[in-house]
Design a protein around this motif. Sequence first.
Motif, PDB file in Angstrom:
ATOM      1  N   LYS A  94      15.159  14.151  -3.918  1.00 30.17           N
ATOM      2  CA  LYS A  94      15.062  14.808  -2.610  1.00 30.17           C
ATOM      3  C   LYS A  94      13.750  14.451  -1.915  1.00 30.17           C
ATOM      4  CE  LYS A  94      16.067  19.218  -2.536  1.00 30.17           C
ATOM      5  NZ  LYS A  94      16.114  20.623  -3.035  1.00 30.17           N
ATOM      6  N   GLY A  95      12.660  14.408  -2.694  1.00 33.52           N
ATOM      7  CA  GLY A  95      11.366  14.054  -2.116  1.00 33.52           C
ATOM      8  C   GLY A  95      11.351  12.627  -1.584  1.00 33.52           C
ATOM      9  N   ILE A  96      11.926  11.716  -2.360  1.00 33.87           N
ATOM     10  CA  ILE A  96      11.969  10.311  -1.936  1.00 33.87           C
ATOM     11  C   ILE A  96      12.846  10.144  -0.698  1.00 33.87           C
ATOM     12  CG2 ILE A  96      12.776   8.005  -2.595  1.00 33.87           C
ATOM     13  CD1 ILE A  96      11.953   8.685  -5.482  1.00 33.87           C
ATOM     14  N   SER A  97      14.008  10.805  -0.700  1.00 29.81           N
ATOM     15  CA  SER A  97      14.915  10.669   0.445  1.00 29.81           C
ATOM     16  C   SER A  97      14.273  11.208   1.723  1.00 29.81           C
ATOM     17  CB  SER A  97      16.242  11.383   0.167  1.00 29.81           C
ATOM     18  OG  SER A  97      16.056  12.784   0.077  1.00 29.81           O
ATOM     19  N   TRP A  98      13.542  12.326   1.590  1.00 26.64           N
ATOM     20  CA  TRP A  98      12.869  12.876   2.771  1.00 26.64           C
ATOM     21  C   TRP A  98      11.760  11.941   3.251  1.00 26.64           C
ATOM     22  CZ3 TRP A  98      12.955  15.337   6.952  1.00 26.64           C
ATOM     23  CH2 TRP A  98      11.784  15.739   7.600  1.00 26.64           C
ATOM     24  N   ARG A  99      11.035  11.333   2.311  1.00 25.28           N
ATOM     25  CA  ARG A  99       9.959  10.417   2.694  1.00 25.28           C
ATOM     26  C   ARG A  99      10.522   9.199   3.418  1.00 25.28           C
ATOM     27  NH1 ARG A  99       5.937  11.894   4.281  1.00 25.28           N
ATOM     28  NH2 ARG A  99       6.355  10.423   5.942  1.00 25.28           N
ATOM     29  N   VAL A 100      11.682   8.704   2.952  1.00 25.07           N
ATOM     30  CA  VAL A 100      12.333   7.564   3.609  1.00 25.07           C
ATOM     31  C   VAL A 100      12.736   7.940   5.035  1.00 25.07           C
ATOM     32  CG1 VAL A 100      14.397   6.110   3.609  1.00 25.07           C
ATOM     33  CG2 VAL A 100      13.127   6.481   1.478  1.00 25.07           C
ATOM     34  N   VAL A 101      13.315   9.127   5.190  1.00 25.01           N
ATOM     35  CA  VAL A 101      13.730   9.589   6.523  1.00 25.01           C
ATOM     36  C   VAL A 101      12.521   9.717   7.444  1.00 25.01           C
ATOM     37  CG1 VAL A 101      14.684  11.557   7.802  1.00 25.01           C
ATOM     38  CG2 VAL A 101      15.815  10.764   5.716  1.00 25.01           C
ATOM     39  N   ALA A 144       5.100  -1.224  14.159  1.00 22.73           N
ATOM     40  CA  ALA A 144       5.889  -0.060  13.747  1.00 22.73           C
ATOM     41  C   ALA A 144       5.944   0.055  12.224  1.00 22.73           C
ATOM     42  CB  ALA A 144       7.301  -0.159  14.320  1.00 22.73           C
ATOM     43  N   ILE A 145       6.170  -1.092  11.555  1.00 20.28           N
ATOM     44  CA  ILE A 145       6.238  -1.076  10.085  1.00 20.28           C
ATOM     45  C   ILE A 145       4.878  -0.715   9.488  1.00 20.28           C
ATOM     46  CG2 ILE A 145       6.568  -2.515   8.040  1.00 20.28           C
ATOM     47  CD1 ILE A 145       8.715  -4.042   9.631  1.00 20.28           C
ATOM     48  N   ALA A 146       3.814  -1.273  10.064  1.00 21.07           N
ATOM     49  CA  ALA A 146       2.461  -0.967   9.578  1.00 21.07           C
ATOM     50  C   ALA A 146       2.158   0.525   9.730  1.00 21.07           C
ATOM     51  CB  ALA A 146       1.441  -1.797  10.346  1.00 21.07           C
ATOM     52  N   ALA A 147       2.533   1.088  10.876  1.00 25.63           N
ATOM     53  CA  ALA A 147       2.300   2.517  11.109  1.00 25.63           C
ATOM     54  C   ALA A 147       3.079   3.366  10.099  1.00 25.63           C
ATOM     55  CB  ALA A 147       2.709   2.883  12.530  1.00 25.63           C
ATOM     56  N   GLY A 148       4.308   2.933   9.814  1.00 30.42           N
ATOM     57  CA  GLY A 148       5.121   3.671   8.844  1.00 30.42           C
ATOM     58  C   GLY A 148       4.510   3.649   7.454  1.00 30.42           C
ATOM     59  N   GLU A 163       1.291   5.761   7.406  1.00 29.57           N
ATOM     60  CA  GLU A 163       1.632   7.186   7.419  1.00 29.57           C
ATOM     61  C   GLU A 163       2.100   7.651   6.038  1.00 29.57           C
ATOM     62  OE1 GLU A 163       4.901  10.209   9.305  1.00 29.57           O
ATOM     63  OE2 GLU A 163       5.373   8.404   8.176  1.00 29.57           O
ATOM     64  N   THR A 164       2.891   6.819   5.366  1.00 32.68           N
ATOM     65  CA  THR A 164       3.412   7.189   4.047  1.00 32.68           C
ATOM     66  C   THR A 164       2.282   7.402   3.050  1.00 32.68           C
ATOM     67  OG1 THR A 164       5.476   5.988   4.413  1.00 32.68           O
ATOM     68  CG2 THR A 164       4.859   6.442   2.132  1.00 32.68           C
ATOM     69  N   VAL A 165       1.381   6.414   2.971  1.00 32.20           N
ATOM     70  CA  VAL A 165       0.268   6.505   2.023  1.00 32.20           C
ATOM     71  C   VAL A 165      -0.645   7.675   2.372  1.00 32.20           C
ATOM     72  CG1 VAL A 165      -1.778   5.335   1.134  1.00 32.20           C
ATOM     73  CG2 VAL A 165       0.343   4.037   1.510  1.00 32.20           C
ATOM     74  N   LEU A 166      -0.947   7.805   3.671  1.00 31.97           N
ATOM     75  CA  LEU A 166      -1.866   8.852   4.111  1.00 31.97           C
ATOM     76  C   LEU A 166      -1.304  10.246   3.840  1.00 31.97           C
ATOM     77  CD1 LEU A 166      -4.552   9.375   5.569  1.00 31.97           C
ATOM     78  CD2 LEU A 166      -3.287   9.391   7.729  1.00 31.97           C
ATOM     79  N   LYS A 167      -0.030  10.445   4.151  1.00 34.42           N
ATOM     80  CA  LYS A 167       0.546  11.781   3.989  1.00 34.42           C
ATOM     81  C   LYS A 167       0.759  12.153   2.528  1.00 34.42           C
ATOM     82  CE  LYS A 167       2.582  12.629   8.489  1.00 34.42           C
ATOM     83  NZ  LYS A 167       3.805  12.960   9.251  1.00 34.42           N
ATOM     84  N   VAL A 168       1.058  11.184   1.687  1.00 31.14           N
ATOM     85  CA  VAL A 168       1.173  11.480   0.254  1.00 31.14           C
ATOM     86  C   VAL A 168      -0.172  11.955  -0.284  1.00 31.14           C
ATOM     87  CG1 VAL A 168       1.495  10.456  -2.028  1.00 31.14           C
ATOM     88  CG2 VAL A 168       3.135   9.968  -0.210  1.00 31.14           C
ATOM     89  N   GLY A 169      -1.239  11.260   0.116  1.00 32.65           N
ATOM     90  CA  GLY A 169      -2.578  11.650  -0.325  1.00 32.65           C
ATOM     91  C   GLY A 169      -2.988  13.010   0.214  1.00 32.65           C
ATOM     92  N   LEU A 170      -2.727  13.231   1.500  1.00 35.09           N
ATOM     93  CA  LEU A 170      -3.079  14.516   2.110  1.00 35.09           C
ATOM     94  C   LEU A 170      -2.287  15.668   1.491  1.00 35.09           C
ATOM     95  CD1 LEU A 170      -3.358  13.533   5.886  1.00 35.09           C
ATOM     96  CD2 LEU A 170      -5.222  14.225   4.362  1.00 35.09           C
ATOM     97  N   TYR A 171      -1.017  15.398   1.188  1.00 36.03           N
ATOM     98  CA  TYR A 171      -0.188  16.441   0.573  1.00 36.03           C
ATOM     99  C   TYR A 171      -0.739  16.823  -0.794  1.00 36.03           C
ATOM    100  CZ  TYR A 171       3.817  18.854  -1.435  1.00 36.03           C
ATOM    101  OH  TYR A 171       4.622  19.785  -2.038  1.00 36.03           O
ATOM    102  N   TRP A 172      -1.174  15.821  -1.575  1.00 41.29           N
ATOM    103  CA  TRP A 172      -1.726  16.093  -2.900  1.00 41.29           C
ATOM    104  C   TRP A 172      -2.991  16.943  -2.782  1.00 41.29           C
ATOM    105  CZ3 TRP A 172      -6.288  15.043  -5.527  1.00 41.29           C
ATOM    106  CH2 TRP A 172      -6.256  15.250  -6.911  1.00 41.29           C
ATOM    107  N   ILE A 173      -3.874  16.573  -1.847  1.00 39.05           N
ATOM    108  CA  ILE A 173      -5.114  17.332  -1.634  1.00 39.05           C
ATOM    109  C   ILE A 173      -4.797  18.757  -1.181  1.00 39.05           C
ATOM    110  CG2 ILE A 173      -7.191  17.496  -0.206  1.00 39.05           C
ATOM    111  CD1 ILE A 173      -7.170  14.392  -0.127  1.00 39.05           C
ATOM    112  N   HIS A 174      -3.834  18.872  -0.275  1.00 39.88           N
ATOM    113  CA  HIS A 174      -3.430  20.176   0.252  1.00 39.88           C
ATOM    114  C   HIS A 174      -2.917  21.084  -0.863  1.00 39.88           C
ATOM    115  CE1 HIS A 174      -0.354  22.915   1.987  1.00 39.88           C
ATOM    116  NE2 HIS A 174      -1.241  23.056   2.954  1.00 39.88           N
ATOM    117  N   GLU A 175      -2.066  20.546  -1.740  1.00 42.21           N
ATOM    118  CA  GLU A 175      -1.499  21.346  -2.823  1.00 42.21           C
ATOM    119  C   GLU A 175      -2.561  21.741  -3.843  1.00 42.21           C
ATOM    120  OE1 GLU A 175       1.802  22.557  -3.273  1.00 42.21           O
ATOM    121  OE2 GLU A 175       1.597  22.108  -1.143  1.00 42.21           O
ATOM    122  N   ARG A 176      -3.477  20.824  -4.156  1.00 41.29           N
ATOM    123  CA  ARG A 176      -4.544  21.136  -5.106  1.00 41.29           C
ATOM    124  C   ARG A 176      -5.449  22.232  -4.554  1.00 41.29           C
ATOM    125  NH1 ARG A 176      -3.741  20.445  -9.977  1.00 41.29           N
ATOM    126  NH2 ARG A 176      -5.994  20.498 -10.345  1.00 41.29           N
ATOM    127  N   ALA A 177      -5.709  22.181  -3.257  1.00 41.43           N
ATOM    128  CA  ALA A 177      -6.560  23.200  -2.636  1.00 41.43           C
ATOM    129  C   ALA A 177      -5.894  24.572  -2.711  1.00 41.43           C
ATOM    130  CB  ALA A 177      -6.852  22.820  -1.185  1.00 41.43           C
TER     131      ALA A 177
END
Length: 241
Positions: free
Chosen positions: A12-19, A38-42, A45-59
């Motif tokens: 589910k996490g992977i499918s949402w990230r793809v969407v 467009a591909i570069a931005a995508g 965004e993927t790398v940045l948001k995965v990292g931010l999500y990890w930091i957010h959850e740890r906090a």
Amino acid sequence: MYRDTNKRSIAKGISWRVVATTTTIIIVYVFFDRLDLAIAAGMIETVLKVGLYWIHERAWFKIRWGRKKIDPFNLWFTGIPLSGKTTIADKVYIELEKLDIPLERLDSQDIRDLIPGIGFSREDRNLHMHRVGHLIKTLQKNSISTVSSFVSPYKESRRAIREMVKNNIVVYVKADVETCKSRDYKGVYEKALRGELKNFSGVNDIYEEPQHAEIVVDTNNLSVDESVELIIKHIKKNYVK
């Protein structure tokens, strides 16, 4: 009842990230008409948001605000046969499940089916209660509360349970023998009165009424729903903050 497996959660996490990434790529392409951008931005965004999500959850993992701690408790329903223990305990269990409390339901007949050969003498009953106490204690070590319904006619066995487990809440389901006989669809009281059933609490064996029960529900006068409401109020007031 279904529970998501780890594989399903990952999928589910992977499918949402793809969407989400595909959506970003499409938006950038529509506005700038450049596929490479467009591909570069995508990807960024993927790398940045995965990292931010990890930091957010740890906090948030370290922030205690908003957490609800529930110390495991044991609701111990006791009373003579057909006083209403099992019926009330079943409904209380359903209501407590709605509060998202880790919970297990323990009933005398289920345990006897699991551990056959248990007699009804005073010694056998006390040994049985000791085993049940160890089971509850083990569940509590895993932060699981219990809703337990047992005749438990002797004060020493109830005292042993209280000493073995944390936050033991004795619920005395009170009813006189005549009321219980009127509910006796199996005819067990008649059999006990005829001497066909030995060690039957309230007829040919004693039932020692609890003197210090946290909750008393008199089913001679209270309905099942009224009894359940009384018990749930006690739990919400003292254990679910």
